[in-house]
Design an enzyme around this catalytic site. Structure first.
Site, mmCIF file in Angstrom:
data_model
loop_
_atom_site.group_PDB
_atom_site.id
_atom_site.type_symbol
_atom_site.label_atom_id
_atom_site.label_comp_id
_atom_site.label_asym_id
_atom_site.label_seq_id
_atom_site.Cartn_x
_atom_site.Cartn_y
_atom_site.Cartn_z
ATOM 1 C CG HIS A 6 5.582 7.704 4.739
ATOM 2 N ND1 HIS A 6 6.007 7.354 3.476
ATOM 3 C CD2 HIS A 6 4.295 7.316 4.817
ATOM 4 C CE1 HIS A 6 5.013 6.785 2.820
ATOM 5 N NE2 HIS A 6 3.959 6.737 3.617
ATOM 6 C CG HIS B 276 1.042 6.209 7.992
ATOM 7 N ND1 HIS B 276 0.148 7.039 7.360
ATOM 8 C CD2 HIS B 276 1.726 5.580 7.001
ATOM 9 C CE1 HIS B 276 0.284 6.906 6.048
ATOM 10 N NE2 HIS B 276 1.232 6.030 5.800
ATOM 11 N N GLY C 233 0.794 -1.226 0.000
ATOM 12 C CA GLY C 233 0.000 0.000 0.000
ATOM 13 C C GLY C 233 0.824 1.272 0.000
ATOM 14 C CD GLN C 234 6.848 2.864 0.038
ATOM 15 O OE1 GLN C 234 7.229 1.712 -0.119
ATOM 16 N NE2 GLN C 234 7.665 3.868 0.315
ATOM 17 C CB VAL D 183 4.609 8.990 -0.423
ATOM 18 C CG1 VAL D 183 5.799 9.949 -0.431
ATOM 19 C CG2 VAL D 183 3.320 9.744 -0.742
HETATM 20 P P1 AMP Z 1 1.482 5.488 2.070
HETATM 21 O O1 AMP Z 1 2.610 5.682 1.088
HETATM 22 O O2 AMP Z 1 0.389 4.578 1.568
HETATM 23 O O3 AMP Z 1 1.966 5.060 3.429
HETATM 24 O O4 AMP Z 1 0.713 6.854 2.278
HETATM 25 C C1 AMP Z 1 1.251 8.097 1.963
HETATM 26 C C2 AMP Z 1 0.622 9.086 2.908
HETATM 27 O O5 AMP Z 1 1.201 10.347 2.634
HETATM 28 C C3 AMP Z 1 -0.887 9.224 2.766
HETATM 29 O O6 AMP Z 1 -1.500 9.058 4.045
HETATM 30 C C4 AMP Z 1 -1.063 10.649 2.235
HETATM 31 O O7 AMP Z 1 -2.223 11.278 2.710
HETATM 32 C C5 AMP Z 1 0.184 11.328 2.739
HETATM 33 N N1 AMP Z 1 0.642 12.473 1.951
HETATM 34 C C6 AMP Z 1 0.845 12.505 0.614
HETATM 35 N N2 AMP Z 1 1.266 13.725 0.233
HETATM 36 C C7 AMP Z 1 1.339 14.474 1.369
HETATM 37 C C8 AMP Z 1 1.705 15.814 1.640
HETATM 38 N N3 AMP Z 1 2.074 16.652 0.659
HETATM 39 N N4 AMP Z 1 1.665 16.247 2.913
HETATM 40 C C9 AMP Z 1 1.276 15.422 3.904
HETATM 41 N N5 AMP Z 1 0.915 14.129 3.716
HETATM 42 C C10 AMP Z 1 0.943 13.664 2.462
#
Ligand code: AMP
Ligand code: ZN
Length: 149
Positions: A110, A112, A103-104, A106
């Site tokens: 990071h 959560h 589910g990544q 970005v």
């Molecule tokens: P994931 O890669 O699935 O763990 O999720 C990426 C997370 O990054 C999601 O919860 C998005 O809402 C969050 N996200 C993406 N772009 C931004 C941003 N510019 N600022 C803050 N959060 C972000």
């Protein structure tokens, strides 16, 4: 890594609501929070996934996550006798997606940090299975060998 949104946030080239910053990490609010107070902790050094994350940065990100989680749960924030504002978590989930299948979305590591309260609607989908001990032992051995143990 100019196309990485989290690198852009670290460089202050993209906006973010920052919660914590130190030499190696940044924590900021998730723009699509699952619950109020949901935030992300990132290493400042770009790593697309766990495989290229410096383990020291992993430790730092986790340590910041711990501190932030404590702040989210902390009922003593603010002056004594004053009403609390902001999230007051009864629990916290950590979540880290490594890879598309996980589910990544970005590709800058990071963590959560998700404040939880009863009935907040957040949850992991999935049903636990009930493997037998020999199957667990077999898998454990396979993974142990991969670890070189
Ligand atoms: P994931 O890669 O699935 O763990 O999720 C990426 C997370 O990054 C999601 O919860 C998005 O809402 C969050 N996200 C993406 N772009 C931004 C941003 N510019 N600022 C803050 N959060 C972000
Ligand atoms: Zn990056």
């Amino acid at each position: 890594m100019s196309t990485c949104i989290f690198c852009a946030i670290v460089a202050r080239a993209a906006e973010a609501s920052i919660v914590h910053e130190d030499e190696h990490t940044l924590a900021f609010m998730d723009i699509r929070p699952f619950t109020p107070g949901h935030l992300l902790v990132v290493p400042k050094a770009h790593a697309s996934g766990l495989a290229d994350l410096d383990p020291e940065d992993g430790r730092r990100v986790f340590a910041v996550g711990q501190r932030v989680a404590a702040a989210l749960r902390d009922g003593s924030v603010g002056r004594p006798g004053e009403p609390q504002d902001g999230p007051r978590a009864d629990g916290v989930n950590f979540f880290l997606a490594d890879g598309v299948a996980a589910g990544q979305e970005v590709f800058h590591v990071h963590l959560h940090v998700i404040p939880r309260a009863a009935g907040d609607g957040f949850g992991l989908r999935g049903r636990p299975t009930s493997p037998r001990r020999p199957d667990l032992d077999h898998l454990a051995g396979t993974i142990r060998r991969r670890l070189g143990a």
